[in-house]
Design a protein around this motif. Sequence first.
Motif, PDB file in Angstrom:
ATOM      1  N   THR A   3      -7.173  -1.997   1.639  1.00 39.98           N
ATOM      2  CA  THR A   3      -6.044  -1.082   1.813  1.00 39.98           C
ATOM      3  C   THR A   3      -6.283  -0.219   3.042  1.00 39.98           C
ATOM      4  O   THR A   3      -7.383   0.305   3.225  1.00 39.98           O
ATOM      5  CB  THR A   3      -5.874  -0.180   0.574  1.00 39.98           C
ATOM      6  OG1 THR A   3      -5.649  -1.004  -0.573  1.00 39.98           O
ATOM      7  CG2 THR A   3      -4.693   0.777   0.744  1.00 39.98           C
TER       8      THR A   3
ATOM      9  N   SER B 115       0.824  -1.204   0.000  1.00 40.56           N
ATOM     10  CA  SER B 115       0.000   0.000   0.000  1.00 40.56           C
ATOM     11  C   SER B 115       0.860   1.257   0.000  1.00 40.56           C
ATOM     12  O   SER B 115       0.533   2.260  -0.646  1.00 40.56           O
ATOM     13  CB  SER B 115      -0.946  -0.006   1.203  1.00 40.56           C
ATOM     14  OG  SER B 115      -0.218  -0.127   2.412  1.00 40.56           O
TER      15      SER B 115
ATOM     16  N   GLN C  42      -6.957   2.634   5.574  1.00 39.92           N
ATOM     17  CA  GLN C  42      -7.625   3.906   5.285  1.00 39.92           C
ATOM     18  C   GLN C  42      -6.651   5.066   5.205  1.00 39.92           C
ATOM     19  O   GLN C  42      -6.845   6.002   4.433  1.00 39.92           O
ATOM     20  CB  GLN C  42      -8.688   4.176   6.353  1.00 39.92           C
ATOM     21  CG  GLN C  42      -9.601   5.351   6.005  1.00 39.92           C
ATOM     22  CD  GLN C  42     -10.698   5.529   7.040  1.00 39.92           C
ATOM     23  OE1 GLN C  42     -10.533   5.144   8.187  1.00 39.92           O
ATOM     24  NE2 GLN C  42     -11.805   6.099   6.640  1.00 39.92           N
ATOM     25  N   ARG C  43      -5.568   5.010   6.000  1.00 40.08           N
ATOM     26  CA  ARG C  43      -4.604   6.113   5.997  1.00 40.08           C
ATOM     27  C   ARG C  43      -4.009   6.323   4.607  1.00 40.08           C
ATOM     28  O   ARG C  43      -3.868   7.447   4.152  1.00 40.08           O
ATOM     29  CB  ARG C  43      -3.496   5.848   7.020  1.00 40.08           C
ATOM     30  CG  ARG C  43      -3.933   5.964   8.471  1.00 40.08           C
ATOM     31  CD  ARG C  43      -2.720   5.949   9.380  1.00 40.08           C
ATOM     32  NE  ARG C  43      -2.015   4.661   9.289  1.00 40.08           N
ATOM     33  CZ  ARG C  43      -2.287   3.620  10.066  1.00 40.08           C
ATOM     34  NH1 ARG C  43      -3.241   3.698  10.973  1.00 40.08           N
ATOM     35  NH2 ARG C  43      -1.611   2.481   9.935  1.00 40.08           N
ATOM     36  N   GLU C  44      -3.632   5.208   3.939  1.00 38.00           N
ATOM     37  CA  GLU C  44      -3.065   5.318   2.601  1.00 38.00           C
ATOM     38  C   GLU C  44      -4.103   5.838   1.602  1.00 38.00           C
ATOM     39  O   GLU C  44      -3.796   6.664   0.744  1.00 38.00           O
ATOM     40  CB  GLU C  44      -2.520   3.965   2.122  1.00 38.00           C
ATOM     41  CG  GLU C  44      -1.111   3.661   2.586  1.00 38.00           C
ATOM     42  CD  GLU C  44      -1.075   3.208   4.047  1.00 38.00           C
ATOM     43  OE1 GLU C  44      -2.146   2.961   4.626  1.00 38.00           O
ATOM     44  OE2 GLU C  44       0.035   3.109   4.607  1.00 38.00           O
ATOM     45  N   ARG C  45      -5.341   5.329   1.715  1.00 40.87           N
ATOM     46  CA  ARG C  45      -6.382   5.750   0.771  1.00 40.87           C
ATOM     47  C   ARG C  45      -6.730   7.222   0.943  1.00 40.87           C
ATOM     48  O   ARG C  45      -7.068   7.910  -0.016  1.00 40.87           O
ATOM     49  CB  ARG C  45      -7.628   4.879   0.946  1.00 40.87           C
ATOM     50  CG  ARG C  45      -7.448   3.477   0.361  1.00 40.87           C
ATOM     51  CD  ARG C  45      -8.728   2.686   0.364  1.00 40.87           C
ATOM     52  NE  ARG C  45      -9.044   2.148   1.680  1.00 40.87           N
ATOM     53  CZ  ARG C  45     -10.158   2.409   2.371  1.00 40.87           C
ATOM     54  NH1 ARG C  45     -11.062   3.220   1.856  1.00 40.87           N
ATOM     55  NH2 ARG C  45     -10.367   1.865   3.543  1.00 40.87           N
ATOM     56  N   GLN C  46      -6.656   7.728   2.158  1.00 43.82           N
ATOM     57  CA  GLN C  46      -7.004   9.122   2.417  1.00 43.82           C
ATOM     58  C   GLN C  46      -5.888  10.096   2.064  1.00 43.82           C
ATOM     59  O   GLN C  46      -6.149  11.273   1.816  1.00 43.82           O
ATOM     60  CB  GLN C  46      -7.372   9.301   3.896  1.00 43.82           C
ATOM     61  CG  GLN C  46      -8.703   8.712   4.287  1.00 43.82           C
ATOM     62  CD  GLN C  46      -9.009   8.959   5.759  1.00 43.82           C
ATOM     63  OE1 GLN C  46      -8.103   9.224   6.557  1.00 43.82           O
ATOM     64  NE2 GLN C  46     -10.273   8.880   6.117  1.00 43.82           N
ATOM     65  N   TRP C  47      -4.644   9.596   2.022  1.00 49.79           N
ATOM     66  CA  TRP C  47      -3.500  10.510   1.854  1.00 49.79           C
ATOM     67  C   TRP C  47      -3.588  11.315   0.563  1.00 49.79           C
ATOM     68  O   TRP C  47      -3.238  12.494   0.536  1.00 49.79           O
ATOM     69  CB  TRP C  47      -2.190   9.724   1.895  1.00 49.79           C
ATOM     70  CG  TRP C  47      -0.984  10.617   1.889  1.00 49.79           C
ATOM     71  CD1 TRP C  47      -0.174  10.913   0.838  1.00 49.79           C
ATOM     72  CD2 TRP C  47      -0.482  11.380   2.995  1.00 49.79           C
ATOM     73  NE1 TRP C  47       0.811  11.790   1.208  1.00 49.79           N
ATOM     74  CE2 TRP C  47       0.648  12.093   2.545  1.00 49.79           C
ATOM     75  CE3 TRP C  47      -0.868  11.509   4.330  1.00 49.79           C
ATOM     76  CZ2 TRP C  47       1.394  12.924   3.358  1.00 49.79           C
ATOM     77  CZ3 TRP C  47      -0.117  12.339   5.144  1.00 49.79           C
ATOM     78  CH2 TRP C  47       0.986  13.036   4.668  1.00 49.79           C
TER      79      TRP C  47
ATOM     80  N   LYS D 248      -6.026  12.552  -0.795  1.00 50.88           N
ATOM     81  CA  LYS D 248      -6.951  13.675  -0.631  1.00 50.88           C
ATOM     82  C   LYS D 248      -6.399  14.736   0.325  1.00 50.88           C
ATOM     83  O   LYS D 248      -6.985  15.795   0.482  1.00 50.88           O
ATOM     84  CB  LYS D 248      -8.297  13.175  -0.103  1.00 50.88           C
ATOM     85  CG  LYS D 248      -9.015  12.214  -1.040  1.00 50.88           C
ATOM     86  CD  LYS D 248     -10.333  11.750  -0.445  1.00 50.88           C
ATOM     87  CE  LYS D 248     -11.046  10.786  -1.378  1.00 50.88           C
ATOM     88  NZ  LYS D 248     -12.344  10.316  -0.805  1.00 50.88           N
ATOM     89  N   LYS D 249      -5.267  14.415   0.965  1.00 51.85           N
ATOM     90  CA  LYS D 249      -4.715  15.323   1.978  1.00 51.85           C
ATOM     91  C   LYS D 249      -3.528  16.133   1.471  1.00 51.85           C
ATOM     92  O   LYS D 249      -3.025  17.002   2.201  1.00 51.85           O
ATOM     93  CB  LYS D 249      -4.272  14.515   3.207  1.00 51.85           C
ATOM     94  CG  LYS D 249      -5.415  13.846   3.958  1.00 51.85           C
ATOM     95  CD  LYS D 249      -4.873  13.075   5.168  1.00 51.85           C
ATOM     96  CE  LYS D 249      -5.992  12.449   5.985  1.00 51.85           C
ATOM     97  NZ  LYS D 249      -5.478  11.700   7.146  1.00 51.85           N
TER      98      LYS D 249
END
Length: 318
Positions: A129, A88, A131-136, A138-139
């Motif tokens: 995957t 991930s 959530q931290r990786e999936r959200q990054w 968008k950050k």
Amino acid sequence: MAKRPDSVETTILLLEILKRIPKQRKITATELHKQLCNEGLNRDLRTIQRHLDMLSDHFDIERDDRNKPYGYRWLEQAKGVSLPSLTSQESLLLTLAERQLRLLLPQKLMKAMSGFFDQARRNLAQPSTPQRERQWLKKVRVVTTSQPLLAPVIDETVFEEVSAALYENRILQIEYKNAAGETRNSRVQPLGLAQQGTRLYLVCRFDGYDNERCLALHRFIKAKCLVEQFTYPGDFDLEKFDEDGRFGYGLGRRIKLHFCITKDAGFHLTETPLSLDQQVIEHDDHYEITATVVDSAILTWWLRGFGDEVWSVERSDP
């Protein structure tokens, strides 16, 4: 009779073919044959055609046989070649790299990496995957410091030919329309590619000249990477070219710049100086700035952008 390739060689060839089949456009057997030969995988065209027909029967590959030559591409929802070893974190890194480097890496390399990029995006979309990786994604964002503009349209074929010529140190035959609307056909030596805002510029030398010119890629009408190679000039340095202000419509002349600016407009210069030798004198309602910079049209436009908040502008030899 030619010697039949063993199973290992055939497997490698099939994987290379699968890796090079795109999703967004169709590719012909002739195009694949050329790419494989460039990588040292020399097989006759009929063999490539036979493998493509077989792969299209076993994978989610569309074969467009309405006209010859046939075109092949992965179906929209196809998973392509799975890369289960991609973590991930690696998927996140590859996705960010693709966003920022897609116009600055050789198209040959980007195409070779397309399977990894596709897999990285799919991995990040998986519910499994973290959530931290999936959200990054968008950050984080690269933001512009000027008025946002839409990128000009660059012909895909032109970009591929320019990228190939630049990567392989080959002469580039171009048809180019300048800002005045004048069209010319020329042979150039491609030396560098630079992204400035939403625009891409090719730094090159025209045949018979030893000075560099910047050409906007969106003004190319045609481009052809020729077989003829050239020796990359040892006296050219793209980093120095940039530092000399050549992308800012300057000639590399350094000056001592002095000006006054209101505190509201000039506070950012106390945090992000114009140069290493910048000096700031603080007054009650304004700053007095002195710095050694490259004189250019962009510098002039930047100063004019402050309007009445900048005054007493002086340029002198350093």
